[in-house]
Design a protein around this motif. Sequence first.
Motif, short mmCIF file in Angstrom:
data_model
loop_
_atom_site.label_atom_id
_atom_site.label_comp_id
_atom_site.label_asym_id
_atom_site.label_seq_id
_atom_site.Cartn_x
_atom_site.Cartn_y
_atom_site.Cartn_z
N VAL A 470 -50.18 -18.53 -2.64
CA VAL A 470 -49.27 -17.39 -2.77
C VAL A 470 -49.62 -16.37 -1.70
O VAL A 470 -50.79 -16.02 -1.52
CB VAL A 470 -49.36 -16.77 -4.18
N VAL A 471 -48.61 -15.87 -1.00
CA VAL A 471 -48.82 -14.87 0.06
C VAL A 471 -47.84 -13.72 -0.15
O VAL A 471 -46.86 -13.83 -0.88
CB VAL A 471 -48.63 -15.48 1.46
N GLY A 472 -48.14 -12.61 0.52
CA GLY A 472 -47.24 -11.48 0.48
C GLY A 472 -46.31 -11.46 1.67
O GLY A 472 -46.70 -11.80 2.78
N VAL A 473 -45.06 -11.07 1.44
CA VAL A 473 -44.07 -10.93 2.51
C VAL A 473 -43.38 -9.59 2.35
O VAL A 473 -43.40 -8.98 1.28
CB VAL A 473 -43.03 -12.08 2.49
N GLY A 474 -42.80 -9.10 3.44
CA GLY A 474 -42.13 -7.82 3.40
C GLY A 474 -40.91 -7.82 2.50
O GLY A 474 -40.23 -8.83 2.34
#
Length: 539
Positions: A470-474
């Motif tokens: 899981v990653v963060g995106v804008g």
Amino acid sequence: MKNLLQIVSTATDLGAAALVLLRRGLMDPHRPVQALRASRWMRQYGAFAGLIRHSAARYGSAPALTDEHGTLTFAELERQSNALAHGLSAHGVGPGAVIGVLARNHRGLLLTLFAAGHTGARVVLLNTGFAAPQLADVCRRERVTTVIADEEFTDLLDVLEPRVLRVLGWSERDCGRLSLTAIAAGQPTDPLPAPETVGAIVLLTSGTTGTPKGAPRNRVSPLQSAQLIDRIPWPAHASYYVAAPMFHATGLATCTMGLALGSRVILARRFDPVAALVAIERHRVQALIVVPTMLTRILDLGPDVLARYDTSSLRVVFAAGSALSPELCRRTADAFGDVLYNLYGSTEVAVAAVATPEDLRAAPGTVGRPPLGCTMAAYDERRRRITEPGRTGTLFVSSGLSFQGYTDGGQKESVDGLLSTGDTGHFDESGLWFVDGRDDDMIVSGGENVFPLEVENLLAEHPDVLEAAVVGVGDAEFGQRLRAFVVRSSETLESDDVRAFVRSQLARHKVPRDVVFIDQLPRNETGKVLKKVLQEECS
């Protein structure tokens, strides 16, 4: 007064370390001369060359190493490393020289480490997953003068400067290149005189966020061994299967631990889960050393396949290098019993904490407690120490073996004499520690702090999810949002199913807005997910 307290503290730790070494069998109280001799050799030749001299004197004709070329005794390992040291010296390798080793797990890597200690050269352990540009950058920065590489990597060496001596470390055939075997042929098997300066070893960081940095290890201390065995009952005169790559601290430290305890170390250049089970049964392996992805691959064979092999000899399954999910802890206990030990640390701080089977039963996913001589603490964003359980902060560690700075002159953040691990975490009311994620992985979504690792660990428990990252995106509305990359075992699993599963157990702001199904997660050679690659896919 402060210096006096530091001296007393160090002396106390060293005394406690000696007791641990005695208890685990690394020191024989009935042979003090043997211990003094080993200490002298390590001061003169460094940790690795000193180790093989001591182990050969202590264990002699006992089997020490088994790989695809057969088995060597402790005495044979020492003689071959001595011959290699003479040969390297004849090729101009000595104090001031830097040897880069680009090799998988086999005798050539160990022989090089032992021989380099006798010459006084520095050794840089290179990642076998390097692309040519990374190899060139690291070798240039570390001023490598000789590269010892397996045949499969020889094409990569074209990017190196012409002055760099190239030596073949492993080959399936005689390909006419200068090799370790050729360099050692006909050379004396007695040790070289002690070098004027002791060579160091340089471990590289994982490089998940850029070019790997060099972390030198120059010191030899009883604390190093004591911290590794304080909470782990490493067996003596046994068999160790080291599957974790030895260019990284996990594989290297446990391999040398096995040799120091008079055990046979079994190595394979490539990991195969079935081959590992075959070796465990054939050699009655008592200690299995893996990174978590290797353990997952073994368990994913399923109970029917596992039942075909006798793994009852296992006493220690040692996993390190990346986070252990609670689900993986439970699966391991169900398959092999209470034998799983999890070490948390980093290239820079060395050992930080160790979780025992009892810890993992009580709190699956914990990294346990700091062993002897280690301190771990969490600090808030203003670098005030956190004293209440359950509150997340940045983790800082002191192990007495923490590095003194990168080879390029850089340093990790330090607070109160402790170094940052780059992770966030917390401890519970019983004093067990937990890693919540990388400090730079945390995102702020709608004003709420979100740690992707919590969501990843939950997704690992879904019956149709093989693995997830899981990653963060804008996000225009919330600032950032989560995107989950999922490897599924069933094509019937849909994005809405994944979101509903997370929503049923976690807060709304932790539910991934995006779910992307992929065939496999990108990982480096030590099993860490390359989130930078996933982030690039998001852009």
